[in-house]
Write a protein that holds these residues in place. Sequence first.
Motif, mmCIF file in Angstrom:
data_model
loop_
_atom_site.group_PDB
_atom_site.id
_atom_site.type_symbol
_atom_site.label_atom_id
_atom_site.label_comp_id
_atom_site.label_asym_id
_atom_site.label_seq_id
_atom_site.Cartn_x
_atom_site.Cartn_y
_atom_site.Cartn_z
ATOM 1 N N UNK A 132 0.797 -1.092 0.155
ATOM 2 C CA UNK A 132 0.053 -0.115 0.026
ATOM 3 C C UNK A 132 0.946 1.218 -0.058
ATOM 4 N N UNK A 133 0.349 2.196 -0.761
ATOM 5 C CA UNK A 133 1.416 3.665 -0.793
ATOM 6 C C UNK A 133 0.892 4.454 0.241
ATOM 7 N N UNK A 134 1.659 5.052 1.093
ATOM 8 C CA UNK A 134 1.256 6.353 2.097
ATOM 9 C C UNK A 134 2.142 7.355 1.498
ATOM 10 N N UNK A 135 1.702 8.611 1.805
ATOM 11 C CA UNK A 135 2.638 9.678 1.533
ATOM 12 C C UNK A 135 3.523 9.864 2.811
ATOM 13 N N UNK A 136 4.746 10.221 2.279
ATOM 14 C CA UNK A 136 6.016 10.423 3.550
ATOM 15 C C UNK A 136 5.439 11.522 4.450
ATOM 16 N N UNK A 137 4.584 12.584 3.940
ATOM 17 C CA UNK A 137 4.081 13.529 4.735
ATOM 18 C C UNK A 137 3.247 13.019 5.854
ATOM 19 N N UNK A 138 2.358 12.142 5.673
ATOM 20 C CA UNK A 138 1.640 11.427 6.604
ATOM 21 C C UNK A 138 2.181 10.791 7.553
ATOM 22 N N UNK A 141 3.999 12.987 9.975
ATOM 23 C CA UNK A 141 2.860 13.699 10.854
ATOM 24 C C UNK A 141 2.842 12.756 12.162
ATOM 25 N N UNK A 142 3.089 11.348 11.810
ATOM 26 C CA UNK A 142 2.673 10.358 12.801
ATOM 27 C C UNK A 142 4.175 10.003 13.549
ATOM 28 N N UNK A 232 4.124 -6.605 16.783
ATOM 29 C CA UNK A 232 4.171 -6.046 15.450
ATOM 30 C C UNK A 232 4.411 -4.583 15.424
ATOM 31 N N UNK A 233 3.571 -3.934 16.365
ATOM 32 C CA UNK A 233 3.890 -2.402 16.685
ATOM 33 C C UNK A 233 2.813 -1.491 17.002
ATOM 34 N N UNK A 234 2.972 -0.176 17.463
ATOM 35 C CA UNK A 234 1.844 0.550 17.793
ATOM 36 C C UNK A 234 1.057 0.750 16.810
ATOM 37 N N UNK A 235 -0.170 1.163 16.768
ATOM 38 C CA UNK A 235 -1.191 1.448 15.851
ATOM 39 C C UNK A 235 -0.941 3.044 15.843
ATOM 40 N N UNK A 236 -0.923 3.681 14.816
ATOM 41 C CA UNK A 236 -0.561 4.942 14.640
ATOM 42 C C UNK A 236 -1.689 5.600 13.685
ATOM 43 N N UNK A 237 -2.217 4.685 12.783
ATOM 44 C CA UNK A 237 -3.502 5.350 11.969
ATOM 45 C C UNK A 237 -4.553 4.372 11.590
#
Length: 247
Positions: A132-138, A141-142, A232-237
């Motif tokens: 999946x592609x996210x924007x680096x800016x998103x 910000x997290x 696996x990791x902390x949910x940020x979004x």
Amino acid sequence: MELKDRLKLARKNASLTQAELAQRVGIKQASISEIERGLTRSSGYLIKIAQVCGVDPIWLSEGAGSIDSSTTSLKTMPSDIESNAELLGDLVTWETEDPLDDDDCEVPYYAEVEFAGGNGMTEVIEVASRKLRFSNSTLKAAGVECQNAACARIKGKSMERLILDGAAIGFDRACTSIIDGEIYAFNQDGMLRVKYLYRLPGGLIRIRSENFEEYPDEMISLDQYHQDVRMLGRVFWWSTVRRAPRR
């Protein structure tokens, strides 16, 4: 129905012009126009576009499922402990050879798959061919580095009120230490789960659902946690789409 047609439908259902949609997403109107004319088959902003239009990002990006994420079908697992996350599916709408945009970041999926033989046993794996592609800016910000981000999808109602059934989630694989009250994605005995975690006195770990009235707290010892849980990791979004209220 192609991406250009799905975007037009989503935008019109949201009663937005191309200019209004572009402004809310934070991109140029020309970017929306190019997708709707079929000149562009990909965008790093499809998730944001889906959120603004109030549609399922899976449907928008690849045409799978329903325009309304709350109608997504579920897979029931034979277990006393409910598993509430599963693979989103192939959410890419670009060709594999398409180059990344300057602000794009490819993020892997984690899936819960059944062992060969159909015996009901499962294993959580990263599916290398699905991105999946996210924007680096998103991600910036997290506070998440691109190489540490990954995705899955919630299933079931145990996290509802906050994260609805069918919502996509993003988690930070670099953040694996428990901070009380944070939401984490983790592999527990081969099941992909998304829950609040707490450290308690006496070496106990509390596993809590948002919908704790229907899904009571679970307690495991620290030894059990180290033995049975792979963080696996902390949910940020997360991406949540609610149905429009009936009038």
